[in-house]
Motif scaffolding. Structure first.
Motif, PDB file in Angstrom:
ATOM      1  N   UNK A   1      33.520  44.040  23.998  1.00 43.65           N
ATOM      2  CA  UNK A   1      34.421  45.344  23.224  1.00 43.65           C
ATOM      3  C   UNK A   1      34.400  45.186  21.926  1.00 43.65           C
ATOM      4  N   UNK A   2      34.808  43.860  21.436  1.00 46.34           N
ATOM      5  CA  UNK A   2      34.629  43.755  19.787  1.00 46.34           C
ATOM      6  C   UNK A   2      33.041  43.918  19.391  1.00 46.34           C
ATOM      7  N   UNK A   3      32.134  43.417  20.021  1.00 43.99           N
ATOM      8  CA  UNK A   3      30.781  43.922  19.479  1.00 43.99           C
ATOM      9  C   UNK A   3      30.618  45.339  19.536  1.00 43.99           C
ATOM     10  N   UNK A   4      30.980  46.003  20.512  1.00 45.31           N
ATOM     11  CA  UNK A   4      30.603  47.469  20.548  1.00 45.31           C
ATOM     12  C   UNK A   4      31.392  47.950  19.357  1.00 45.31           C
ATOM     13  N   UNK A   5      32.568  47.863  18.959  1.00 47.50           N
ATOM     14  CA  UNK A   5      33.316  48.276  17.898  1.00 47.50           C
ATOM     15  C   UNK A   5      32.506  48.057  16.475  1.00 47.50           C
ATOM     16  N   UNK A   6      32.137  46.921  16.348  1.00 50.10           N
ATOM     17  CA  UNK A   6      31.554  46.506  15.085  1.00 50.10           C
ATOM     18  C   UNK A   6      30.364  47.296  15.221  1.00 50.10           C
TER      19      UNK A   6
ATOM     20  N   UNK B   1      42.105  34.289   9.443  1.00 48.93           N
ATOM     21  CA  UNK B   1      42.612  35.248  10.039  1.00 48.93           C
ATOM     22  C   UNK B   1      42.175  36.631   9.533  1.00 48.93           C
ATOM     23  N   UNK B   2      42.432  36.768   8.271  1.00 49.79           N
ATOM     24  CA  UNK B   2      42.219  38.146   7.502  1.00 49.79           C
ATOM     25  C   UNK B   2      40.651  38.426   7.528  1.00 49.79           C
ATOM     26  N   UNK B   3      39.744  37.653   7.605  1.00 45.79           N
ATOM     27  CA  UNK B   3      38.469  37.852   7.455  1.00 45.79           C
ATOM     28  C   UNK B   3      37.853  38.204   9.087  1.00 45.79           C
ATOM     29  N   UNK B   4      38.427  37.271   9.852  1.00 40.07           N
ATOM     30  CA  UNK B   4      37.707  37.147  11.393  1.00 40.07           C
ATOM     31  C   UNK B   4      38.500  37.313  12.334  1.00 40.07           C
ATOM     32  N   UNK B   5      40.037  37.361  12.161  1.00 40.45           N
ATOM     33  CA  UNK B   5      40.535  37.502  13.242  1.00 40.45           C
ATOM     34  C   UNK B   5      41.569  36.227  13.646  1.00 40.45           C
TER      35      UNK B   5
ATOM     36  N   UNK C   1      16.906  47.841   8.531  1.00 38.65           N
ATOM     37  CA  UNK C   1      15.674  47.432   9.347  1.00 38.65           C
ATOM     38  C   UNK C   1      16.124  46.154  10.057  1.00 38.65           C
ATOM     39  N   UNK C   2      16.785  45.384   9.758  1.00 38.29           N
ATOM     40  CA  UNK C   2      17.416  44.096  10.436  1.00 38.29           C
ATOM     41  C   UNK C   2      18.885  43.772  10.261  1.00 38.29           C
ATOM     42  N   UNK C   3      19.514  43.831  11.168  1.00 38.88           N
ATOM     43  CA  UNK C   3      20.808  43.364  11.258  1.00 38.88           C
ATOM     44  C   UNK C   3      20.790  42.174  11.934  1.00 38.88           C
ATOM     45  N   UNK C   4      21.134  40.900  11.317  1.00 44.92           N
ATOM     46  CA  UNK C   4      21.080  39.787  11.940  1.00 44.92           C
ATOM     47  C   UNK C   4      22.448  39.402  12.432  1.00 44.92           C
ATOM     48  N   UNK C   5      22.703  39.761  13.874  1.00 42.04           N
ATOM     49  CA  UNK C   5      23.982  40.010  14.362  1.00 42.04           C
ATOM     50  C   UNK C   5      24.559  38.567  14.416  1.00 42.04           C
ATOM     51  N   UNK C   6      23.865  37.438  14.523  1.00 39.84           N
ATOM     52  CA  UNK C   6      24.330  36.122  14.799  1.00 39.84           C
ATOM     53  C   UNK C   6      25.337  35.723  13.828  1.00 39.84           C
ATOM     54  N   UNK C   7      25.123  36.417  12.525  1.00 39.83           N
ATOM     55  CA  UNK C   7      26.104  35.899  11.588  1.00 39.83           C
ATOM     56  C   UNK C   7      27.532  36.214  11.845  1.00 39.83           C
TER      57      UNK C   7
ATOM     58  N   UNK D   1      23.464  40.818   7.122  1.00 43.57           N
ATOM     59  CA  UNK D   1      23.974  39.961   7.953  1.00 43.57           C
ATOM     60  C   UNK D   1      25.487  40.039   8.615  1.00 43.57           C
ATOM     61  N   UNK D   2      26.171  40.724   7.623  1.00 47.34           N
ATOM     62  CA  UNK D   2      27.632  40.669   8.093  1.00 47.34           C
ATOM     63  C   UNK D   2      27.863  42.517   7.925  1.00 47.34           C
ATOM     64  N   UNK D   3      28.967  42.937   8.827  1.00 46.68           N
ATOM     65  CA  UNK D   3      29.117  44.601   8.584  1.00 46.68           C
ATOM     66  C   UNK D   3      29.406  44.994   7.412  1.00 46.68           C
ATOM     67  N   UNK D   4      30.012  43.966   6.606  1.00 45.30           N
ATOM     68  CA  UNK D   4      30.777  44.411   5.191  1.00 45.30           C
ATOM     69  C   UNK D   4      29.394  44.556   4.365  1.00 45.30           C
TER      70      UNK D   4
END
Ligand code: PEP
Ligand code: MG
Length: 588
Positions: free
Chosen positions: A321-326, A72-76, A303-309, A286-289
């Motif tokens: 909306x979640x993606x937009x924020x991220x 929950x803390x990590x991804x909701x 140069x590469x954001x692997x969004x699927x992670x 790979x991750x926003x962090x």
């Protein structure tokens, strides 16, 4: 054993995929259902067995709750909800009553009885033609393993539940396991399977966790509690290292720290060759962090954001909306530098639990990346809309993975245009300047690069896939890892075609595969004319140092020589000579 008779040192040789040295206690993870011993008990022992059972259920419940909270803390909180079903299993009265009844009737140890009852329960549910009940069967199997391990006094299997620092040893670790790993607790890891360009290895590098893969059957040989050392530089796992070995590694660590200290000074310097050519040096995330490491290591954007992670550990795909924020947050953080967002590359070795997927015989040749997105337009459009909406927050570029030819690229661009039209109509802002690029990672795209270049603003070469498809070598199969050769003459020719086609059409071309972060390959890539290199953030300082010591004419000569050589080994040797001459200290 007494200190007079130290345990013998044993070395296991694999592939070092994430540099660094880690020393610690093994936590061995075994995936296969473990044998549960059966033994008889007397009627007088029943009460004791019931007591053990109750304790194990309470312990299991606590572990599930803890895991739920961490997720929950990590991804909701929403995604942590999947564990509610697991909690229901430990509270299931029918299951518990049946165990108690059978305990008295069979007079066997409780772990054996519980395993029997729960397995029968799960088997029955899995045979019913109802997806919901089949899911519940999986929940029961999962919880059963956990309860049995608790009854046996073994540590819980899930990585997330581990609270002490350890070296993780497993047959295989999936990209999603790596995505949820606790960096504080996992000092290093070693696996039987895997290779340099598997996404698990890529994640290990991003997280800066020393890792060795391709160790064949090491997970069957090591036990939890043993002392090991992971040498991620040389691909070694050392069981019971001797004092001499520890001394040697102490020295190596010291030398590496000195190199790292020198490299820190490069952060503010430009990635420019000796003769003044600027090579854009960006980071892969790979991750926003991961974004914090980008500027820290002196990269010029992403140069590469692997969004699927973002989605590998979720039950549901995130909303627009979640993606937009991220995306907005990451773009703002790296602005004015670019953020190149690659649209979902789901499939292959990256399967998200929420994604509609069928078993495929050859997932790397299957419904992956752009093919998946063009089949699931709802998912694709939600992502494109989110990226476009976030584009006002920074310098966002979009790129499509696994493009195989012009028609496919045009279809993807048409969907993007459709999203722009929708946003305009809805009065939602986006930047009309957003550059669009194609990843070149399939040989057919490299061969058609001239035609593709007319359709886009840039190319980014995904060498991890380009190599696997050009030589037909599965990038995650450790048994053929020796055949996976970036310096194969066919690969060099494909790379040259792509770079030449890009420049003939006045677009820029970069490399975002692992080859860009391989210091021996940097002279070859510069000689081919690559304008950008995008590498793991932790590798940026080393690659920058390499670029600063090279000159373009020398690199071009290397390429001219390489084009006359017939074997990967000869080309590799020539690259190695140039790299050694200029920055031997960096490659060791
Ligand atoms: C590649 O294929 O080189 C690439 C960068 O993409 P991925 O490793 O995510 O497939
Ligand atoms: Mg790829």
């Amino acid at each position: 054993m007494s200190s007079d008779h130290p345990l013998p040192e044993t070395r296991f040789y694999g592939v070092g995929v994430s540099p660094g040295i880690a020393r610690g206690t093994v936590h061995a993870v075994r995936d296969d259902a473990e044998e549960v011993a059966q033994y008889h008990i007397t009627p007088a022992e029943i009460a004791g067995e019931i007591g053990r059972f109750e304790t194990a259920l309470i312990q299991t419940r606590a572990q599930i709750l803890e895991m739920q909270q961490k997720i929950a803390e990590a991804i909701g909180a929403k995604d942590a909800g999947i564990f509610d079903a697991h909690l229901l299993v430990v509270e299931d009265r029918t299951l518990i009553d049946e165990v108690l009844r059978k305990l008295e009737a069979d007079l066997c140890n409780v772990e054996y009885v519980f395993q029997e009852v729960a397995t029968h329960y799960a088997d029955t549910l899995s045979k019913i033609d109802d997806p919901y009940l089949r899911e519940r069967a999986l929940d029961i199997q999962d919880v059963t393993r956990r309860v049995v391990r608790n009854l046996q006094g073994k540590a819980p299997k899930a990585f997330l539940a581990l609270t002490d620092p350890h070296i993780l040893i497993a047959h295989n670790i999936t990209p999603s396991d790596t995505a949820t790993m606790n960096r504080e607790q996992v000092l290093g890891f070693a696996t039987d399977l895997g290779s340099r360009t598997s996404h698990t290895a890529i994640m290990a590098r991003s997280l800066n966790i020393p890792a060795v893969v391709g160790l064949h059957d090491v997970s069957a040989k090591l036990e939890t509690g043993q002392e090991v050392l992971v040498d991620g530089y040389n691909g070694l796992l050392i069981l019971n290292p001797t004092p001499e070995t520890l001394w040697h590694y102490g020295e190596l660590r010291h030398r590496q720290e000195q190199v790292a200290a020198q490299l820190t000074g490069l952060r503010e310097t430009k990635s420019m060759t000796r003769d003044g050519r600027h090579i854009v040096l960006s980071a892969n995330i790979e991750l926003p962090n991961d974004v914090a490491a980008v500027a820290k290591n002196g990269a010029e954007g992403i140069g590469l954001y692997r969004t699927e992670f973002l989605y590998l550990n979720r039950q549901t795909l995130p909303t627009e909306d979640e993606q937009f924020e991220s995306y907005r947050k990451v773009a703002a953080e790296v602005a004015p530098h670019p953020l190149i967002i690659r649209t979902f590359d789901l499939g292959g070795d990256k399967i998200a639990s929420g994604m509609p997927a069928d078993d495929e015989l050859n997932p790397f040749l299957g419904l992956r990346a752009i093919r998946f997105c063009l089949e699931h337009l709802d998912i694709f459009k939600a992502q494109l809309r989110a990226i476009l909406r976030a584009s006002t927050a920074g310098n966002i570029k979009i790129m499509f993975p696994m493009i195989s030819g012009v028609a496919e690229l045009r279809r993807a661009i048409a969907v993007l245009e459709e999203c722009k039209a929708e946003l305009r109509q809805e009065g939602l802002a986006f930047s009309d300047e957003t550059e669009v690029g194609a990843m070149i990672e399939i040989p057919s795209a490299a061969l058609c690069a001239n035609a593709l270049a007319k359709e886009v603003d840039f190319f980014s070469v995904g060498t991890n896939d380009l190599i696997q498809y050009a030589i037909a070598v599965d990038r995650v199969n450790e048994r053929i890892a020796h055949l996976y050769e970036p310096t194969h003459p066919a690969v060099v020719r494909l790379l040259k075609m792509v770079a030449d086609a890009a420049h003939a059409h006045d677009i820029w071309v970069g490399v975002c595969g692992e080859m860009a972060g391989d210091l021996t390959m940097v002279p070859l890539l510069l000689g081919l004319g690559m304008d950008e290199l995008s590498v793991s953030a932790s590798l940026v300082p080393r690659v920058k140092k390499a670029v600063q010591t090279l000159s373009v004419p020398e690199c071009e000569q290397l390429v001219a020589d390489a084009m006359l050589l017939d074997t990967p080994a000869e080309i590799l040797a020539r690259c190695g000579e140039v790299a050694q001459r200029h920055y031997g200290d960096l490659i060791g």
